[in-house]
Write a protein that holds these residues in place. Structure first.
Motif, mmCIF file in Angstrom:
data_model
loop_
_atom_site.group_PDB
_atom_site.id
_atom_site.type_symbol
_atom_site.label_atom_id
_atom_site.label_comp_id
_atom_site.label_asym_id
_atom_site.label_seq_id
_atom_site.Cartn_x
_atom_site.Cartn_y
_atom_site.Cartn_z
ATOM 1 N N ARG A 1 0.843 -1.202 0.000
ATOM 2 C CA ARG A 1 0.000 0.000 0.000
ATOM 3 C C ARG A 1 0.873 1.245 0.000
ATOM 4 O O ARG A 1 1.908 1.286 0.655
ATOM 5 N N ARG A 2 0.430 2.249 -0.713
ATOM 6 C CA ARG A 2 1.111 3.530 -0.725
ATOM 7 C C ARG A 2 0.574 4.404 0.404
ATOM 8 O O ARG A 2 -0.535 4.225 0.872
ATOM 9 N N GLY A 3 1.387 5.370 0.802
ATOM 10 C CA GLY A 3 0.930 6.349 1.780
ATOM 11 C C GLY A 3 1.154 5.978 3.222
ATOM 12 O O GLY A 3 0.899 6.789 4.108
ATOM 13 N N LEU A 4 1.629 4.766 3.491
ATOM 14 C CA LEU A 4 1.900 4.365 4.863
ATOM 15 C C LEU A 4 3.206 5.006 5.329
ATOM 16 O O LEU A 4 4.181 5.056 4.584
ATOM 17 N N GLU A 5 3.249 5.490 6.551
ATOM 18 C CA GLU A 5 4.428 6.169 7.083
ATOM 19 C C GLU A 5 4.943 5.424 8.317
ATOM 20 O O GLU A 5 4.509 5.695 9.432
ATOM 21 N N PRO A 6 5.841 4.482 8.130
ATOM 22 C CA PRO A 6 6.383 3.762 9.281
ATOM 23 C C PRO A 6 7.305 4.655 10.109
ATOM 24 O O PRO A 6 7.854 5.642 9.614
ATOM 25 N N ASP A 7 7.484 4.312 11.363
ATOM 26 C CA ASP A 7 8.440 5.012 12.218
ATOM 27 C C ASP A 7 9.850 4.662 11.769
ATOM 28 O O ASP A 7 10.102 3.578 11.223
ATOM 29 N N ARG A 8 10.782 5.577 12.029
ATOM 30 C CA ARG A 8 12.162 5.291 11.673
ATOM 31 C C ARG A 8 13.125 6.043 12.580
ATOM 32 O O ARG A 8 12.820 7.118 13.077
ATOM 33 N N GLU A 9 14.295 5.438 12.779
ATOM 34 C CA GLU A 9 15.387 6.052 13.534
ATOM 35 C C GLU A 9 16.653 5.900 12.702
ATOM 36 O O GLU A 9 16.964 4.806 12.230
ATOM 37 N N ILE A 10 17.399 6.997 12.536
ATOM 38 C CA ILE A 10 18.624 6.974 11.746
ATOM 39 C C ILE A 10 19.829 7.068 12.682
ATOM 40 O O ILE A 10 19.832 7.861 13.624
ATOM 41 N N VAL B 1 13.530 0.795 10.817
ATOM 42 C CA VAL B 1 12.176 1.166 10.410
ATOM 43 C C VAL B 1 11.202 0.207 11.076
ATOM 44 O O VAL B 1 11.426 -1.009 11.099
ATOM 45 N N ALA B 2 10.124 0.734 11.634
ATOM 46 C CA ALA B 2 9.114 -0.090 12.294
ATOM 47 C C ALA B 2 7.739 0.290 11.765
ATOM 48 O O ALA B 2 7.355 1.458 11.799
ATOM 49 N N GLY B 3 7.025 -0.694 11.271
ATOM 50 C CA GLY B 3 5.695 -0.443 10.739
ATOM 51 C C GLY B 3 5.218 -1.613 9.911
ATOM 52 O O GLY B 3 5.862 -2.673 9.872
ATOM 53 N N PRO B 4 4.107 -1.459 9.205
ATOM 54 C CA PRO B 4 3.585 -2.558 8.391
ATOM 55 C C PRO B 4 4.462 -2.820 7.182
ATOM 56 O O PRO B 4 4.898 -1.892 6.498
ATOM 57 N N SER B 5 4.722 -4.086 6.909
ATOM 58 C CA SER B 5 5.571 -4.439 5.776
ATOM 59 C C SER B 5 4.943 -4.052 4.443
ATOM 60 O O SER B 5 5.655 -3.909 3.443
ATOM 61 N N ALA B 6 3.630 -3.846 4.409
ATOM 62 C CA ALA B 6 2.976 -3.394 3.177
ATOM 63 C C ALA B 6 3.511 -2.046 2.726
ATOM 64 O O ALA B 6 3.425 -1.698 1.546
ATOM 65 N N ALA B 7 4.085 -1.257 3.667
ATOM 66 C CA ALA B 7 4.607 0.068 3.324
ATOM 67 C C ALA B 7 5.807 -0.008 2.391
ATOM 68 O O ALA B 7 6.118 0.964 1.696
ATOM 69 N N ILE B 8 6.489 -1.144 2.348
ATOM 70 C CA ILE B 8 7.673 -1.274 1.501
ATOM 71 C C ILE B 8 7.284 -1.193 0.029
ATOM 72 O O ILE B 8 8.071 -0.754 -0.810
ATOM 73 N N GLY B 9 6.081 -1.626 -0.287
ATOM 74 C CA GLY B 9 5.582 -1.469 -1.646
ATOM 75 C C GLY B 9 5.892 -2.605 -2.586
ATOM 76 O O GLY B 9 5.776 -2.456 -3.800
#
Length: 206
Positions: free
Chosen positions: A80-89, A103-111
Motif C-alpha cells: 500500500r502507498r501512503g503508509l508512514e512507518p516510524d524510523r530512527e537513523i 524502520v518499524a511499521g507494516p511491511s505493506a509500506a515497503i511497496g
C-alpha cells in the motif's frame, strides 16, 4: 553464546546450527538497538540460529525464505502507498560516515510483495533521504543524497506481522545481503528469535 546453541534439546526452542559470525557485525548491533527502541520489554535474542538451503531449523519458514548468497527474503501479502512507518537513523564515523536506519511499521509500506535485499535497501535509502532533506532548503538536498547513498545497514520490524528483516551493504563492493531474519513473539510471549543466513560451503571440483 545463544541459549539455543547451548541447550538444543530444551522444549520450545528451535534446533539448528548456531551462526556466531552474524552477531559480530554492525547489522546485529543495529538490530538490538532497534528492538530496544520499538520493542521495549521484549526478551532480546542472544544469538542467531543458522539457516542453510535445504535444512531449515524448527520455527523457520513462510513468509521467509532463503535465497542463496543474497540471504533472506520475505513474501508480503499486501502493498500500500501512503503508509508512514516510524524510523530512527544512526550515523557511524565522522570523516566518511556510514548510515544505518531502523524502520518499524507494516511491511505493506515497503511497496513490494517480495522483499529481498535490493528492495529493502532501496526502501531504506528512500526513507533516509526523506528524513534528511529539508523541503524548504535546497542546500539540504546534496547532504540528503549523500546520506541515502551511505546507508550500509537497515532493519525493518513489523510487530503486527511478527517478522523482521535486516539488510547490509558490503562497504567495499556495495553488494547487498539480508543476513538476518527475525520472528517477533506476541504480547504474551514477548520474545524475539533471530535467524542467520549461513554461507554455503565452497565445494572443490578437482
Amino acid at each position: 553464546m545463544d541459549g539455543d546453541a547451548e541447550n538444543p534439546q530444551e522444549p520450545g526452542k528451535p534446533r539448528g546450527e548456531f551462526a556466531p559470525d552474524v552477531t559480530g557485525r554492525p547489522i546485529w548491533r543495529l538490530l538490538l538497538r532497534g528492538l530496544g527502541v520499538y520493542l521495549p520489554g521484549w526478551e532480546m535474542p542472544a544469538g542467531a540460529l543458522g539457516v542453510r538451503d535445504g535444512a531449515p531449523p524448527a520455527g523457520f519458514g513462510p513468509p521467509a525464505y532463503l535465497n542463496g548468497d543474497a540471504g533472506f527474503g520475505v513474501q508480503v501479502p499486501d502493498r500500500r502507498r501512503g503508509l508512514e512507518p516510524d524510523r530512527e537513523i544512526y550515523v557511524r564515523g565522522r570523516e566518511n560516515p556510514s548510515f544505518g536506519i531502523v524502520v518499524a511499521g507494516p511491511s505493506a509500506a515497503i511497496g513490494s510483495r517480495v522483499v529481498d535485499a535490493a528492495v529493502l535497501m532501496r526502501f531504506a535509502r528512500r526513507l533516509t533521504f526523506e528524513e534528511l532533506v529539508d523541503t524548504g532548503d535546497a542546500d539540504s538536498v546534496p547532504y540528503a543524497v549523500r546520506g541515502a547513498r551511505a546507508v550500509e545497514n537497515a532493519v525493518f520490524l513489523d510487530r503486527a506481522a511478527g517478522i523482521g528483516l535486516c539488510v547490509e551493504a558490503d562497504p567495499r563492493t556495495g553488494a547487498l545481503r539480508c543476513p538476518l531474519y527475525v520472528r517477533i513473539g506476541g504480547p504474551a510471549e514477548r520474545s524475539v528469535r533471530a535467524y542467520g543466513a549461513v554461507a554455503q560451503p565452497v565445494r572443490s571440483h578437482s
